[in-house]
Design a protein around this motif. Structure first.
Motif, short mmCIF file in Angstrom:
data_model
loop_
_atom_site.label_atom_id
_atom_site.label_comp_id
_atom_site.label_asym_id
_atom_site.label_seq_id
_atom_site.Cartn_x
_atom_site.Cartn_y
_atom_site.Cartn_z
N LYS A 299 -87.23 36.80 91.93
CA LYS A 299 -87.36 35.74 92.91
C LYS A 299 -86.28 35.84 93.98
O LYS A 299 -85.12 36.12 93.70
CB LYS A 299 -87.28 34.37 92.24
CG LYS A 299 -88.45 34.03 91.32
CD LYS A 299 -89.74 33.87 92.12
CE LYS A 299 -90.87 33.41 91.21
NZ LYS A 299 -92.13 33.23 91.93
N THR B 175 -84.95 30.55 98.12
CA THR B 175 -85.79 29.71 98.96
C THR B 175 -85.14 29.59 100.34
O THR B 175 -83.92 29.44 100.45
CB THR B 175 -85.94 28.32 98.33
OG1 THR B 175 -86.53 28.47 97.05
CG2 THR B 175 -86.80 27.40 99.20
N ASP C 28 -94.09 23.75 90.61
CA ASP C 28 -94.85 24.88 91.13
C ASP C 28 -95.78 24.48 92.27
O ASP C 28 -96.25 25.34 93.02
CB ASP C 28 -95.67 25.53 90.00
CG ASP C 28 -96.62 24.55 89.35
OD1 ASP C 28 -96.17 23.44 88.98
OD2 ASP C 28 -97.81 24.88 89.18
N ARG D 20 -93.95 22.05 98.04
CA ARG D 20 -93.74 22.89 99.21
C ARG D 20 -92.75 22.28 100.21
O ARG D 20 -92.53 22.84 101.29
CB ARG D 20 -95.08 23.16 99.91
CG ARG D 20 -96.04 24.00 99.09
CD ARG D 20 -95.49 25.39 98.80
NE ARG D 20 -96.42 26.19 98.00
CZ ARG D 20 -96.44 26.22 96.68
NH1 ARG D 20 -95.59 25.49 95.97
NH2 ARG D 20 -97.30 26.98 96.04
N VAL E 106 -85.80 24.45 92.67
CA VAL E 106 -86.58 25.16 93.70
C VAL E 106 -85.71 26.10 94.52
O VAL E 106 -86.10 26.51 95.61
CB VAL E 106 -87.30 24.15 94.63
CG1 VAL E 106 -88.38 23.40 93.89
CG2 VAL E 106 -86.30 23.17 95.25
N THR F 125 -87.45 30.25 94.94
CA THR F 125 -88.91 30.34 94.92
C THR F 125 -89.43 31.44 95.84
O THR F 125 -90.59 31.83 95.74
CB THR F 125 -89.55 29.02 95.39
OG1 THR F 125 -89.22 28.80 96.77
CG2 THR F 125 -89.07 27.84 94.55
#
Length: 314
Positions: free
Chosen positions: A38, A41, A231, A234, A266, A269
């Motif tokens: 990953k 973010t 999950d 957003r 988060v 991500t």
């Protein structure tokens, strides 16, 4: 004279204890590391114009820019003249061209617009018409998110699902994501909102997480709730909440929500994720009478979130 020696197992015992402690420490560090597959973010810290609702929109935008933000989210209304009535930034039936012009106005100031409010409940009789209009406005503005939420006293979830399934392909064609956040009632938790978006099962219908609202309406810790929907998330409407000494919403870092634990969920991500500051105010204190006071609080909120993100992703 015979030499006195230590019992033969002491050094071995110390070695094992030291080694065990080292392994435990390394395991703890590995547990805090991001998943190997990953990427971090890309958080976009924005200020909504909403905290400046008592002042003209132009003053809101200049204040947000002066507070160091690169991103902005459009609130709902602003008072454009002293003694005037609140006027909508963008009416639900305004042509997309007006949204495009407002976005250019923001970009000319160095602010990238990220989100607008739909200002209608998904079960409203006019919801499909209004939400389609909002998606078109956001697309014209090259704005990624349109925000909607349900009534504080409940919502018709089967109808939401039916309408979101119709809106998903439209949103995809317009390159916009319709996000739904928690607002009390039957859709007051992330778990409830994600149950809807999972049933819709479309990449352009997702969850916006509002930890302050979850704590405000349900008096629960939002952290376990976020785990149940992470999950599907957003973006975030950023606000904090205090239960003591007064039950009220407030700016991030001034309440009882641990934003390190919140955003840790988060932090890696690989997505681009707006963090839109909705409430920046200090608990127990009156809201500033002058826009300069709002500027100070806006800057404090940005700096706090930047510290949290930098720490989590370092």
């Amino acid at each position: 004279m015979a030499q006195t020696s230590s019992p033969p197992n002491v050094n071995r015992r110390q070695f094992l204890l030291t080694t065990s402690a080292t392994i435990a420490a390394l395991s703890a560090l590995r547990a805090a590391d991001p998943p190997p597959d990953k990427k971090p973010t890309k958080f976009q810290i924005a200020c909504m114009t909403l905290p400046y609702a008592r002042f003209p929109l132009d003053r809101a935008l200049t204040g947000i820019k002066s507070a160091g933000y690169r991103y902005v989210a459009w609130g709902t209304t602003h008072v454009e003249s002293e003694g005037g009535k609140p006027a909508p930034i963008l009416a639900t039936d305004d042509p997309p061209e007006k949204a495009k012009d407002l976005a250019k106005r923001c970009r000319d100031m160095g602010l990238e617009p990220l989100m607008l409010f739909s200002q209608i409940y998904p079960e409203d009789k006019n919801a499909l018409t209004v939400l389609k209009s909002r998606l078109q406005q956001a697309s014209a503005a090259k704005m990624p998110h349109v925000l909607t939420f349900g009534h504080t006293k409940g919502g018709n979830q089967p109808l939401w699902i039916e309408r979101f399934k119709e809106l998903g392909p439209i949103a995809k064609d317009l390159n916009v994501t319709l996000v739904v956040k928690q607002h009390g009632g039957e859709t007051g938790t992330g778990e409830a909102c994600s149950a809807i978006t999972r049933e819709v099962n479309h990449p352009n219908i997702k969850v916006n997480y509002d930890a302050g609202n979850v704590m405000d309406y349900f008096k629960i810790d939002p952290l376990p709730d976020l785990k149940k929907c992470v999950d599907e998330v957003r973006g975030f409407c950023i606000k904090d909440h205090r239960m003591f000494p007064k039950d009220e919403d407030c700016g991030p870092g001034l309440g009882e929500i641990d934003h390190y634990k919140l955003l840790h969920q988060v932090a890696f991500t690989g997505l681009t994720m707006p963090l839109c500051c909705e409430n920046i105010f200090a608990p127990m204190l009156p809201r500033p009478e002058k826009p300069e006071g709002v500027d100070v609080l806006a800057k404090r909120a940005r700096e706090f979130l930047e510290l949290v993100i930098t720490g989590l992703q370092s």
